[in-house]
Design a protein around this motif. Structure first.
Motif, short mmCIF file in Angstrom:
data_model
loop_
_atom_site.label_atom_id
_atom_site.label_comp_id
_atom_site.label_asym_id
_atom_site.label_seq_id
_atom_site.Cartn_x
_atom_site.Cartn_y
_atom_site.Cartn_z
N GLN A 1 -6.07 4.20 -8.99
CA GLN A 1 -6.24 5.02 -7.79
C GLN A 1 -7.71 5.02 -7.46
O GLN A 1 -8.49 5.77 -8.03
CB GLN A 1 -5.67 6.42 -8.04
CG GLN A 1 -6.28 7.55 -7.24
CD GLN A 1 -6.08 7.40 -5.75
OE1 GLN A 1 -5.43 6.49 -5.29
NE2 GLN A 1 -6.66 8.29 -5.00
N VAL B 1 -3.03 -0.60 -5.61
CA VAL B 1 -3.01 -0.14 -6.99
C VAL B 1 -3.44 -1.26 -7.92
O VAL B 1 -2.65 -1.94 -8.54
CB VAL B 1 -1.62 0.40 -7.35
CG1 VAL B 1 -1.44 1.77 -6.78
CG2 VAL B 1 -0.51 -0.48 -6.83
N MET C 1 2.18 -2.71 -9.13
CA MET C 1 3.16 -2.83 -8.06
C MET C 1 4.11 -4.00 -8.30
O MET C 1 4.61 -4.61 -7.37
CB MET C 1 2.46 -2.98 -6.72
CG MET C 1 3.02 -2.01 -5.77
SD MET C 1 3.41 -2.45 -4.17
CE MET C 1 2.60 -3.79 -3.61
N TYR D 1 2.28 -8.36 2.92
CA TYR D 1 2.76 -7.59 4.07
C TYR D 1 1.76 -7.56 5.20
O TYR D 1 1.96 -6.89 6.18
CB TYR D 1 3.20 -6.20 3.66
CG TYR D 1 2.40 -5.58 2.55
CD1 TYR D 1 1.15 -5.09 2.79
CD2 TYR D 1 2.90 -5.50 1.26
CE1 TYR D 1 0.40 -4.53 1.79
CE2 TYR D 1 2.16 -4.94 0.24
CZ TYR D 1 0.90 -4.46 0.52
OH TYR D 1 0.16 -3.90 -0.49
N TRP E 1 -8.03 -7.88 9.90
CA TRP E 1 -7.81 -6.80 8.94
C TRP E 1 -8.77 -6.93 7.76
O TRP E 1 -9.43 -5.98 7.35
CB TRP E 1 -6.35 -6.84 8.49
CG TRP E 1 -5.98 -5.78 7.51
CD1 TRP E 1 -6.13 -5.84 6.15
CD2 TRP E 1 -5.39 -4.52 7.79
NE1 TRP E 1 -5.66 -4.68 5.57
CE2 TRP E 1 -5.20 -3.86 6.56
CE3 TRP E 1 -4.99 -3.88 8.97
CZ2 TRP E 1 -4.64 -2.59 6.46
CZ3 TRP E 1 -4.42 -2.62 8.86
CH2 TRP E 1 -4.25 -1.99 7.63
N MET F 1 7.89 -6.01 8.97
CA MET F 1 8.86 -6.78 8.20
C MET F 1 9.77 -7.55 9.15
O MET F 1 10.84 -7.06 9.53
CB MET F 1 9.68 -5.85 7.31
CG MET F 1 8.82 -5.01 6.40
SD MET F 1 7.71 -6.02 5.44
CE MET F 1 6.63 -4.80 4.75
N LEU G 1 -4.04 12.71 0.59
CA LEU G 1 -4.70 11.93 -0.47
C LEU G 1 -4.79 10.48 0.00
O LEU G 1 -3.80 9.93 0.48
CB LEU G 1 -3.87 12.03 -1.75
CG LEU G 1 -4.41 11.38 -3.01
CD1 LEU G 1 -5.72 12.01 -3.40
CD2 LEU G 1 -3.41 11.54 -4.13
N GLN G 2 -5.98 9.90 -0.14
CA GLN G 2 -6.13 8.49 0.23
C GLN G 2 -5.56 7.64 -0.89
O GLN G 2 -6.23 7.32 -1.85
CB GLN G 2 -7.60 8.17 0.46
CG GLN G 2 -7.81 6.77 0.99
CD GLN G 2 -9.27 6.47 1.20
OE1 GLN G 2 -10.12 7.33 1.07
NE2 GLN G 2 -9.58 5.25 1.50
N PHE G 3 -4.32 7.30 -0.76
CA PHE G 3 -3.58 6.79 -1.89
C PHE G 3 -2.47 5.91 -1.34
O PHE G 3 -1.49 6.40 -0.80
CB PHE G 3 -3.02 8.02 -2.65
CG PHE G 3 -1.99 7.74 -3.68
CD1 PHE G 3 -2.31 7.00 -4.77
CD2 PHE G 3 -0.71 8.23 -3.55
CE1 PHE G 3 -1.38 6.75 -5.74
CE2 PHE G 3 0.23 7.98 -4.51
CZ PHE G 3 -0.11 7.23 -5.61
N GLY G 4 -2.68 4.60 -1.40
CA GLY G 4 -1.70 3.67 -0.86
C GLY G 4 -1.03 2.93 -1.97
O GLY G 4 -1.68 2.50 -2.92
N LEU G 5 0.27 2.78 -1.89
CA LEU G 5 0.96 2.04 -2.95
C LEU G 5 1.34 0.64 -2.49
O LEU G 5 1.09 -0.33 -3.19
CB LEU G 5 2.22 2.80 -3.37
CG LEU G 5 2.01 4.00 -4.28
CD1 LEU G 5 3.32 4.69 -4.52
CD2 LEU G 5 1.42 3.56 -5.59
N ALA G 6 1.99 0.52 -1.36
CA ALA G 6 2.53 -0.79 -1.00
C ALA G 6 2.50 -0.96 0.52
O ALA G 6 1.61 -0.45 1.18
CB ALA G 6 3.93 -0.95 -1.56
N CYS G 7 3.50 -1.66 1.03
CA CYS G 7 3.54 -2.01 2.45
C CYS G 7 3.39 -0.78 3.33
O CYS G 7 2.72 -0.83 4.36
CB CYS G 7 4.85 -2.70 2.80
SG CYS G 7 5.69 -3.51 1.46
N ILE H 1 0.06 0.25 4.62
CA ILE H 1 -0.51 -0.44 5.79
C ILE H 1 -0.15 0.33 7.06
O ILE H 1 -0.99 0.53 7.93
CB ILE H 1 0.03 -1.89 5.86
CG1 ILE H 1 -0.28 -2.62 4.56
CG2 ILE H 1 -0.53 -2.62 7.05
CD1 ILE H 1 -1.72 -2.75 4.25
#
Lengths: 583, 291
Positions: A229, A236, A258, A283, A327, A366, B82-88, B91
């Protein structure tokens, strides 16, 4: 500073295979598919000969296949001058799987061998750091072995057997997984080790005395964990840094946070069922990922793609490349400390591209747009006028704007020039690809080196820069956006009318038995799909060669000797997408 | 009895002499007045009604409501995620924060990298087993009042990756979720809708009964452990009981373990919970059928 070069064509793989066979004689055999087969004991000699005498200096892909009676480790080697890859195979028994490591010949094999070890349990003799990479140390089982099943899903294939076998409805998770969740603990697990200190295996072992020796100011070295984090790790992702003051002495990337079992799920899905999953790999560049998979299966099936579909694919992929580079440049600046303002400008045009995607495919991110033999839907009427305005007017201005604000900006140059240098030799040895490789001055672009689609019809250049630093990678991305725009400007007026999908629409395709490794140039580098078919409804083996994952192999080399703040910039210049790193 | 609306005394004219005059009372009025007084002695429901209408009680409630209004308005208008990204989904979360969708219009534009400063955890993406200990730890570090928004199919229930060996089927197995946003990934509009729904939820809260003003600190979610697979510490007593069934633990060892850290960490009250007992029974059956 960027230069534009053309790549010379390399000899055909069949010629190389014949020459190798002639030189090495008994030690290698050629199988039906034209692959070189070598025993594990001869592997190192043969690979060294291939690299030194036949110019195969680039290890594109390394993976394994479980044939239930043996493991087959598959290498795809090619030349950095271009040309189709050569397939090299070696086999090992399942009881005690052991293959010599290629780490000493191709350092780029590092993470890929660790991944094979993680997924299949094949040990690579001579690998300096052989431990699990995607799962954690101590996880029970080798997930990609064919006889290993998950907790929720114990069948080998989709389509599923009936969910109403006795006229009764049930969900997978109710079918009893022992603890009501997606876990599979060994039967007699006691949990006795919980609360005790973890074993050191798999951890970064810190020898305090060794750390104290040889530090510059008599200071102690520190081990700092960055991530998973952390705002600047692009997801991640974790880095273990060994620091001497502010200077990076060593770095170990830690990933797998992930890892969502793309390959295991892909081997159970129907062939077409994998298409939406490929979107979720990278993605930010979805359509390129779809194209790679479609290309692989099309070549295995021998499908022809109609002219119009080829043009649509090129347009979609190049739009995708431009928005992806926007991006990554925006977020590189984020990492340099210019929080969010450059990103806001950079992703302004991206929203328009996403609107076009939504218009054509139904979804912003997607897309699930490509099919085997073409694309799913024709472009709507409103698409062409909008894309013409975007390509001919807006996009150029947006690139110019970014270019004008950033390229000669003093602070940007100060932070990026001379940081994270990777020499061309190392870039090739570490199997890097995409802007990282081209930023080191190697003009290697899959669109030119191993052409696919209709890229040979357009006039465009491979953009390279020689410095090999963060700034060079940034400059390559700016140059590539302009080249993509050039391709789009040629492709849009030429767009023919006609069919968009060859053959007839089918839910289920029959892929003849065989194997193929297809690769496309995604914004982040060479994206490869290695599929093995046994003629059934599902892929027997489905492997994704992820550019971000392999590019990370060179991260430690790039970061050593620089400051902590530079590590963030270097990671930003590799531009990882965690969906693709961990799959 | 000043409340009685009926006039009892006849008004005395201004020019009346000052000597005491016995007022004349209408017998009907006297009757109604007497019965009114008698109700206070006999009719309890009437008394209760009068008390509930009384000025003191309603004022206190209204005061709390007024405080709640200001307090909730303040909280819902400055939710710091919370600035907390996991996956797609991350975005799309960034797109929501960018200029086109501009999450700052709803006061939730300040993404904080530290959980100590955050009010809202947007779980934006696939929750994997390897990551879930860190997510739970981040959640435990967030100060109350805190909210959790599960963004997308994966965070809600595993999504397309649900079957995967490294995928947790939904973050709500570990963290209480306030808002679920469906989609794969949800569009920025959907995320904003989820945020507005959360604001409505905050508006409905009252400081009288929110959990975080209690006497004791709120219990933490036990951080799961990565063993041979993900181990949920709340299930540990049941796991150990099963191991004892199989003979991997002696009864004494089991008792010692249950009394130790494992028993304390678990939320279950002695023995095996009903769900686990059922699963244990099915599992025993399965072992027996395998011989």
């Amino acid at each position: 500073m960027t230069k534009q070069t053309d790549v010379v064509a390399a000899p055909a793989p069949a010629d190389v295979v014949a020459a190798v066979h002639k030189q090495l004689g008994e030690r290698v055999t050629v199988d039906d598919g034209g692959a070189l087969v070598v025993g594990p004991s001869n592997l190192i000699d043969v690979v060294r000969a291939l690299r030194d005498d036949h110019g195969l200096d680039y290890l594109a892909n390394l993976t394994a296949v479980d044939w239930l009676d043996r493991f087959e480790v598959v290498y795809h080697l090619c030349s950095s001058a271009g040309g189709a890859p050569i397939v090299l195979k070696t086999t090992t028994d399942r009881a005690n799987p052991r293959v010599p490591s290629l780490f000493g010949i191709y350092p780029g094999a590092d993470f890929q061998e660790r991944e094979v070890y993680d997924m299949f349990g094949i040990r690579f003799a001579g690998h300096p750091n052989l431990k699990r990479i995607l799962m954690w140390e101590g996880f029970a089982g080798w997930p990609l072995r064919k006889d290993w099943r998950e907790a929720y899903f114990e069948q080998e294939h989709k389509p599923l057997t009936s969910r109403w076998p006795d006229g009764q409805f049930f969900f997978g998770e109710d079918k009893l997984t022992d603890w009501g969740s997606n876990t599979k603990l060994p039967p007699a697990y006691t949990g006795a080790e919980i609360g005790r200190p973890k074993p050191q295996e798999g951890q970064y072992v810190v020898d305090i005395d060794a750390l104290r020796r040889g530090t510059s100011f008599g200071s102690d070295r520190l081990v700092v964990n960055m991530g998973p984090q952390h705002p600047s790790t692009h997801g991640v992702f974790q880095m273990r840094l060994v620091l001497d003051g502010e200077t990076v002495v060593d770095l170990e990337p830690v990933m797998g946070y992930m890892h969502r079992n793309h390959e295991k799920i892909g081997e159970r899905n129907l062939w077409l069922g994998n298409m939406p999953f490929t979107d979720r790999l990278d993605y930010i560049a979805q359509l390129g990922s779809e194209w790679g998979y479609a290309l692989c299966v099309e070549r295995m099936m021998g499908l022809e793609v109609p002219e119009r579909a080829e043009y649509i694919r090129v347009i979609m992929a190049e739009l995708n490349r431009i928005q992806s580079h926007f991006w990554s440049i925006g977020f590189l600046l984020n990492d340099l400390g210019a929080f969010f303002t450059p990103s806001l400008y950079a992703i302004e045009e991206r929203e328009i591209v996403l609107d076009l995607f939504e218009m054509a495919t139904g979804s912003r991110l997607m897309c699930n747009y490509m099919r085997f033999g073409g694309v799913a839907y024709d472009l709507p009427d409103a698409f062409m006028p909008l894309v013409n305005v975007l390509v001919n007017e807006r996009m150029e201005r947006a690139i110019d704007e970014i270019d004008a604000y950033l390229t000669n900006n003093e602070i940007v140059m100060e932070r990026m020039k001379g940081v994270g240098v990777l020499t061309p030799e190392l870039a090739i040895a570490y199997s890097t690809s995409g802007p990282v490789l081209r930023g080191s001055g190697v003009a290697y672009d899959v669109r030119r080196a191993d052409p696919y689609g209709i890229y040979d019809r357009f006039d465009w250049n491979v953009v390279t820069a020689n410095e090999g630093d963060v700034y060079a990678r940034y400059a390559v991305r700016i140059g590539e956006m302009r080249e993509s725009l050039k391709i789009l400007r040629q492709a849009l007026p030429q767009m023919p009318a006609g069919e968009i999908l060859g053959g007839k629409k089918a839910w289920q395709v029959r892929v003849p038995a065989g194997e193929h490794y297809a690769r496309v140039e995604n914004p982040r580098g060479e994206l490869g799909y290695y599929c093995v078919s046994d003629g059934k409804a599902n892929p027997y083996r489905y492997h994704v060669r992820s550019p971000c994952f392999v590019n990370l192999t060179s991260l430690a080399e790039m970061c050593k000797g620089y400051k902590v703040a530079d590590v963030v910039a270097i990671l930003g210049s590799i531009d990882i997408v965690l969906g693709e790193v961990d799959r | 009895m000043a409340d009685d609306p009926t006039p009892v005394l006849a008004p005395s004219p201004a020019s009346a002499p000052t000597r005491f005059v016995t007022p004349t009372i209408d017998p009907d009025v006297l009757e109604s007045w007497t019965s009114y007084v008698q109700r206070f002695e006999n009719d309890e429901a009437f008394i209760q009604g009068q008390i509930e209408q009384s000025v003191m009680v309603t004022t206190f409630d209204r005061l709390i409501k007024m405080v709640d209004g200001v307090y909730n308005w303040g909280r819902r208008s400055s939710i710091w995620p919370l600035q907390f990204g996991l996956a797609c989904c991350a975005i799309e979360m960034i797109s929501t924060a960018a200029s086109r969708f501009d999450i700052d219009r709803f006061g939730a534009g300040l993404f904080r990298p530290s959980p100590r400063q955050a009010d809202l955890m947007i779980v934006s993406g696939t929750v994997t087993k390897k990551m879930v200990p860190q997510i739970v730890r981040l959640w435990n570090q967030m100060p109350e009042p805190r909210y959790c928004l599960s963004m997308g199919a994966c965070a809600t229930g595993g999504g397309p990756f649900k079957e995967g060996y490294n995928v947790v089927s939904g973050i709500d197995q570990f963290i209480p979720v306030d808002i679920y946003v469906p989609g794969c990934p949800p569009t920025p509009q959907a995320l904003l809708h989820g945020l507005i729904a959360l604001q409505r939820k905050i508006d409905g809260q009252s400081i009288k009964n929110v959990s975080w003003y209690g006497r004791d600190p709120l219990p933490e979610v036990p951080v799961p452990v990565l063993g041979p697979d993900l181990v949920d510490l709340r299930q540990l007593p049941d796991i150990q009981a099963r191991a004892a069934e199989l003979g991997a633990l002696s009864p004494e060892e089991l008792a010692a373990m249950q009394a130790g850290a494992g028993g304390a960490a678990a939320g279950t009250e002695g023995g095996i919970s009903a769900v686990m007992a059922e699963r244990l029974a099915i599992w025993r059956e399965r072992v027996a059928s395998k011989g």
